[in-house]
Design a protein around this motif. Structure first.
Motif, PDB file in Angstrom:
ATOM      1  N   PRO A 121      28.094  10.651   1.765  1.00 28.14           N
ATOM      2  CA  PRO A 121      27.251  11.646   1.054  1.00 28.14           C
ATOM      3  C   PRO A 121      26.990  12.805   2.465  1.00 28.14           C
ATOM      4  O   PRO A 121      26.987  12.465   3.712  1.00 28.14           O
ATOM      5  CB  PRO A 121      26.074  11.048   0.672  1.00 28.14           C
ATOM      6  CG  PRO A 121      26.295   9.410   0.549  1.00 28.14           C
ATOM      7  CD  PRO A 121      27.393   9.317   1.613  1.00 28.14           C
ATOM      8  N   LYS A 122      26.878  13.983   2.034  1.00 24.19           N
ATOM      9  CA  LYS A 122      26.177  14.967   2.574  1.00 24.19           C
ATOM     10  C   LYS A 122      24.948  14.902   2.961  1.00 24.19           C
ATOM     11  O   LYS A 122      24.312  15.205   1.534  1.00 24.19           O
ATOM     12  CB  LYS A 122      27.026  16.444   2.244  1.00 24.19           C
ATOM     13  CG  LYS A 122      26.336  17.780   3.160  1.00 24.19           C
ATOM     14  CD  LYS A 122      26.813  18.930   2.426  1.00 24.19           C
ATOM     15  CE  LYS A 122      28.281  19.232   2.520  1.00 24.19           C
ATOM     16  NZ  LYS A 122      28.491  20.707   2.319  1.00 24.19           N
ATOM     17  N   GLY A 123      24.492  14.790   3.989  1.00 27.40           N
ATOM     18  CA  GLY A 123      22.813  14.517   3.909  1.00 27.40           C
ATOM     19  C   GLY A 123      22.286  15.558   4.985  1.00 27.40           C
ATOM     20  O   GLY A 123      22.715  16.116   5.877  1.00 27.40           O
ATOM     21  N   GLN A 124      20.786  15.615   4.777  1.00 25.12           N
ATOM     22  CA  GLN A 124      20.015  16.515   5.583  1.00 25.12           C
ATOM     23  C   GLN A 124      18.799  15.576   5.956  1.00 25.12           C
ATOM     24  O   GLN A 124      18.155  15.224   4.805  1.00 25.12           O
ATOM     25  CB  GLN A 124      19.425  17.786   5.191  1.00 25.12           C
ATOM     26  CG  GLN A 124      20.647  19.045   4.898  1.00 25.12           C
ATOM     27  CD  GLN A 124      20.233  20.189   4.507  1.00 25.12           C
ATOM     28  OE1 GLN A 124      19.207  20.220   3.626  1.00 25.12           O
ATOM     29  NE2 GLN A 124      21.135  21.066   4.547  1.00 25.12           N
ATOM     30  N   GLN A 125      18.490  15.283   7.152  1.00 28.60           N
ATOM     31  CA  GLN A 125      17.165  14.701   7.482  1.00 28.60           C
ATOM     32  C   GLN A 125      16.143  15.540   7.860  1.00 28.60           C
ATOM     33  O   GLN A 125      16.088  16.648   8.291  1.00 28.60           O
ATOM     34  CB  GLN A 125      17.475  13.777   8.715  1.00 28.60           C
ATOM     35  CG  GLN A 125      16.332  12.696   8.893  1.00 28.60           C
ATOM     36  CD  GLN A 125      16.828  11.774  10.062  1.00 28.60           C
ATOM     37  OE1 GLN A 125      17.777  11.251  10.403  1.00 28.60           O
ATOM     38  NE2 GLN A 125      15.639  11.134  10.826  1.00 28.60           N
TER      39      GLN A 125
ATOM     40  N   PHE B 297      20.338  13.987   0.160  1.00 24.32           N
ATOM     41  CA  PHE B 297      21.769  14.075   0.305  1.00 24.32           C
ATOM     42  C   PHE B 297      22.357  14.516  -1.080  1.00 24.32           C
ATOM     43  O   PHE B 297      21.847  14.301  -2.163  1.00 24.32           O
ATOM     44  CB  PHE B 297      22.270  12.681   0.493  1.00 24.32           C
ATOM     45  CG  PHE B 297      22.126  11.364  -0.104  1.00 24.32           C
ATOM     46  CD1 PHE B 297      23.073  11.180  -1.351  1.00 24.32           C
ATOM     47  CD2 PHE B 297      20.916  10.552  -0.161  1.00 24.32           C
ATOM     48  CE1 PHE B 297      23.006  10.029  -2.076  1.00 24.32           C
ATOM     49  CE2 PHE B 297      20.968   9.455  -1.049  1.00 24.32           C
ATOM     50  CZ  PHE B 297      22.030   9.221  -2.210  1.00 24.32           C
ATOM     51  N   VAL B 298      23.814  14.597  -1.023  1.00 20.94           N
ATOM     52  CA  VAL B 298      24.674  14.934  -2.202  1.00 20.94           C
ATOM     53  C   VAL B 298      25.777  14.161  -2.090  1.00 20.94           C
ATOM     54  O   VAL B 298      26.413  14.181  -0.878  1.00 20.94           O
ATOM     55  CB  VAL B 298      24.905  16.380  -2.096  1.00 20.94           C
ATOM     56  CG1 VAL B 298      25.599  16.744  -3.609  1.00 20.94           C
ATOM     57  CG2 VAL B 298      23.469  17.251  -2.060  1.00 20.94           C
ATOM     58  N   SER B 299      26.385  13.567  -3.189  1.00 20.16           N
ATOM     59  CA  SER B 299      27.804  12.995  -3.254  1.00 20.16           C
ATOM     60  C   SER B 299      28.412  13.190  -4.664  1.00 20.16           C
ATOM     61  O   SER B 299      27.654  13.149  -5.489  1.00 20.16           O
ATOM     62  CB  SER B 299      27.540  11.658  -2.936  1.00 20.16           C
ATOM     63  OG  SER B 299      28.862  10.836  -2.992  1.00 20.16           O
TER      64      SER B 299
ATOM     65  N   ILE C 225      21.469   2.386   1.287  1.00 18.71           N
ATOM     66  CA  ILE C 225      22.228   2.403   2.210  1.00 18.71           C
ATOM     67  C   ILE C 225      21.779   3.829   3.068  1.00 18.71           C
ATOM     68  O   ILE C 225      21.836   3.673   4.051  1.00 18.71           O
ATOM     69  CB  ILE C 225      23.574   2.395   2.000  1.00 18.71           C
ATOM     70  CG1 ILE C 225      24.054   0.845   1.222  1.00 18.71           C
ATOM     71  CG2 ILE C 225      24.466   2.950   3.083  1.00 18.71           C
ATOM     72  CD1 ILE C 225      25.400   0.918   0.722  1.00 18.71           C
ATOM     73  N   HIS C 226      21.872   4.718   2.358  1.00 17.34           N
ATOM     74  CA  HIS C 226      21.562   6.091   2.841  1.00 17.34           C
ATOM     75  C   HIS C 226      20.294   6.184   3.948  1.00 17.34           C
ATOM     76  O   HIS C 226      20.159   6.668   4.753  1.00 17.34           O
ATOM     77  CB  HIS C 226      21.645   7.339   2.091  1.00 17.34           C
ATOM     78  CG  HIS C 226      21.466   8.711   2.424  1.00 17.34           C
ATOM     79  ND1 HIS C 226      22.606   9.262   3.230  1.00 17.34           N
ATOM     80  CD2 HIS C 226      20.591   9.528   2.705  1.00 17.34           C
ATOM     81  CE1 HIS C 226      22.530  10.557   3.605  1.00 17.34           C
ATOM     82  NE2 HIS C 226      21.011  10.545   3.511  1.00 17.34           N
ATOM     83  N   PHE C 227      19.164   5.736   3.110  1.00 16.92           N
ATOM     84  CA  PHE C 227      17.796   5.819   3.786  1.00 16.92           C
ATOM     85  C   PHE C 227      17.479   4.440   4.554  1.00 16.92           C
ATOM     86  O   PHE C 227      16.463   4.351   5.193  1.00 16.92           O
ATOM     87  CB  PHE C 227      16.867   6.110   2.831  1.00 16.92           C
ATOM     88  CG  PHE C 227      16.885   7.627   2.260  1.00 16.92           C
ATOM     89  CD1 PHE C 227      16.438   8.561   3.122  1.00 16.92           C
ATOM     90  CD2 PHE C 227      17.465   7.791   0.736  1.00 16.92           C
ATOM     91  CE1 PHE C 227      16.588   9.972   2.523  1.00 16.92           C
ATOM     92  CE2 PHE C 227      17.534   9.090   0.464  1.00 16.92           C
ATOM     93  CZ  PHE C 227      17.115   9.983   1.164  1.00 16.92           C
ATOM     94  N   GLY C 228      18.132   3.415   4.755  1.00 16.48           N
ATOM     95  CA  GLY C 228      18.104   2.380   5.615  1.00 16.48           C
ATOM     96  C   GLY C 228      17.070   1.438   5.018  1.00 16.48           C
ATOM     97  O   GLY C 228      16.340   1.016   5.837  1.00 16.48           O
ATOM     98  N   ILE C 229      16.832   1.129   3.697  1.00  9.61           N
ATOM     99  CA  ILE C 229      15.794   0.484   3.123  1.00  9.61           C
ATOM    100  C   ILE C 229      16.315  -0.641   2.354  1.00  9.61           C
ATOM    101  O   ILE C 229      17.778  -0.820   2.233  1.00  9.61           O
ATOM    102  CB  ILE C 229      14.905   1.290   2.026  1.00  9.61           C
ATOM    103  CG1 ILE C 229      15.611   1.673   1.060  1.00  9.61           C
ATOM    104  CG2 ILE C 229      14.566   2.266   2.923  1.00  9.61           C
ATOM    105  CD1 ILE C 229      14.933   2.214  -0.016  1.00  9.61           C
ATOM    106  N   SER C 230      15.545  -1.861   1.805  1.00 13.27           N
ATOM    107  CA  SER C 230      16.126  -2.911   1.192  1.00 13.27           C
ATOM    108  C   SER C 230      16.155  -2.447  -0.504  1.00 13.27           C
ATOM    109  O   SER C 230      15.546  -2.159  -0.951  1.00 13.27           O
ATOM    110  CB  SER C 230      15.079  -4.089   1.189  1.00 13.27           C
ATOM    111  OG  SER C 230      15.522  -5.062   0.351  1.00 13.27           O
TER     112      SER C 230
ATOM    113  N   LEU D 292      25.967  13.539  -7.627  1.00 10.65           N
ATOM    114  CA  LEU D 292      24.704  12.974  -7.364  1.00 10.65           C
ATOM    115  C   LEU D 292      23.949  13.432  -6.124  1.00 10.65           C
ATOM    116  O   LEU D 292      24.439  13.788  -5.261  1.00 10.65           O
ATOM    117  CB  LEU D 292      24.820  11.435  -7.164  1.00 10.65           C
ATOM    118  CG  LEU D 292      23.771  10.410  -6.556  1.00 10.65           C
ATOM    119  CD1 LEU D 292      22.724  10.442  -7.473  1.00 10.65           C
ATOM    120  CD2 LEU D 292      24.072   9.121  -6.103  1.00 10.65           C
ATOM    121  N   SER D 293      22.598  13.821  -6.567  1.00 10.80           N
ATOM    122  CA  SER D 293      21.686  14.459  -5.487  1.00 10.80           C
ATOM    123  C   SER D 293      20.577  13.293  -5.692  1.00 10.80           C
ATOM    124  O   SER D 293      19.976  12.963  -6.408  1.00 10.80           O
ATOM    125  CB  SER D 293      21.311  15.877  -5.881  1.00 10.80           C
ATOM    126  OG  SER D 293      20.217  16.288  -5.100  1.00 10.80           O
TER     127      SER D 293
END
Length: 326
Positions: A82-86, A111-113, A195-200, A280-281
């Motif tokens: 995904p293309k992401g912005q933190q 993020f966008v994918s 996965i993208h935000f590193g959570i369970s 998907l956004s």
């Protein structure tokens, strides 16, 4: 001085013709000065006009509402990761991090994918939305269909679509395949967010409201039609932690207007996403992601909003024909 020298000086003096200034010469000088002054005035006027234009352009394009960064255009493809912005997390999650440590956002952003939902899945979901909304629909600009609660826009109110289907003897309007694809897409979105935000992902749950939307350029008839206002999801729904949308139509082809806009106060720019079939956004639902949807100016914009919570108390089940009130 010798007499010869005096004679030479007299001769030289006598040979010089007297220089006189005529009225014509004076007029030329005046005209030249007038033209020079006129040119200077023209130059100053042009400079003033240029400065004025620059100031106007600055105020038109320099305000927060007009500074724009297109994060994902409808003409581009975002395959793979995904293309992401933190962004810096707001304080909205402080309490939640104590209660839901493995799930509440520690990293915030968006993020966008275009690689999570297939074109076939998106088209199937679009057909589900159209089938359901064909039984009702708002008389204004925004219609919703919630397959979990059964809520369906009807004129200026809402009805239960499952009871309506039974009343109209259209119990078979939805199929098991419809709900199967719905669940498959939901699960893929959940895993991508985890996965993208590193959570369970095991501690992330689908929550209400999750719904299809159909937006048009019709005039608003009720407050539910006014979808274009700036808002923060977590202020409206305290249980929200992550919000996602799957677009079921394409900006510029199926509709105009209707772009999704984040108001990023950190960089003083609006971050815009142009909807595209199957795109998907997703984003963290707190104050760091204030946003709005532009008013649709023509055509019809379809999407499905899929919302997630870390609080199991607000979890909702996947829709199934067998469990609905038909």
């Amino acid at each position: 001085m010798s007499s010869q020298a005096l004679n030479r000086r007299k001769i030289a003096t006598n040979n010089k013709e007297p220089q006189t200034v005529t009225n014509s010469d004076r007029q030329h000088v005046v005209n030249d000065r007038t033209r020079s002054g006129s040119l200077i005035k023209q130059m100053m006027s042009r400079i003033a006009l240029t400065v004025t234009i620059l100031v106007v352009v600055y105020y038109i394009t320099g305000t927060d509402d007009h500074k724009e960064l297109v994060m994902a255009s409808a003409s581009e493809s975002i395959p793979g990761s995904p293309k992401g912005q933190q962004v810096i997390c707001s304080n909205d999650y402080n309490e939640d991090r104590q209660r839901f440590g493995s799930c509440a956002p520690k990293l915030c952003g968006r993020f966008v994918s275009d690689a999570v939902v297939t074109e076939s899945e998106a088209k199937h979901l679009l057909s589900v939305a159209k089938k359901g909304l064909s039984l009702g629909g708002s008389s204004g600009s925004a219609s919703i269909l919630d397959l979990h609660s059964g809520a369906l826009s009807m004129d200026t109110n809402f009805v239960n679509i499952y009871k309506l289907m039974k009343k109209m003897s259209k119990e078979d309007i939805f199929t098991d395949k419809d709900f199967e694809i719905y669940r498959t897409v939901k699960n893929k979105i959940l895993q991508t967010i985890a996965i993208h935000f590193g959570i369970s992902g095991q501690h992330l749950f689908l929550t209400d409201p999750t719904f299809f939307s159909r937006l048009t350029s019709e005039a608003a008839k009720t407050k539910h039609d006014e979808y274009w206002h700036k808002h923060i999801d977590k202020n409206t729904y305290k249980s929200f932690h992550f919000t996602s949308l799957v677009y079921l139509s394409t900006y510029g082809r199926d509709f105009t207007g209707g772009r999704f806009v984040f108001i990023d106060k950190t960089i003083q720019k609006n971050i815009t996403i142009e909807p595209k079939l199957g795109r998907l956004s997703a984003f963290t639902s707190g104050s760091e992601n204030e946003h709005y949807v532009e008013r649709v100016t023509s055509g019809t914009r379809f999407a499905i909003t899929v919302s997630f919570t870390c609080d199991p108390k607000y979890a909702i089940s996947d829709p199934m024909i067998a469990t609905n009130n038909i």
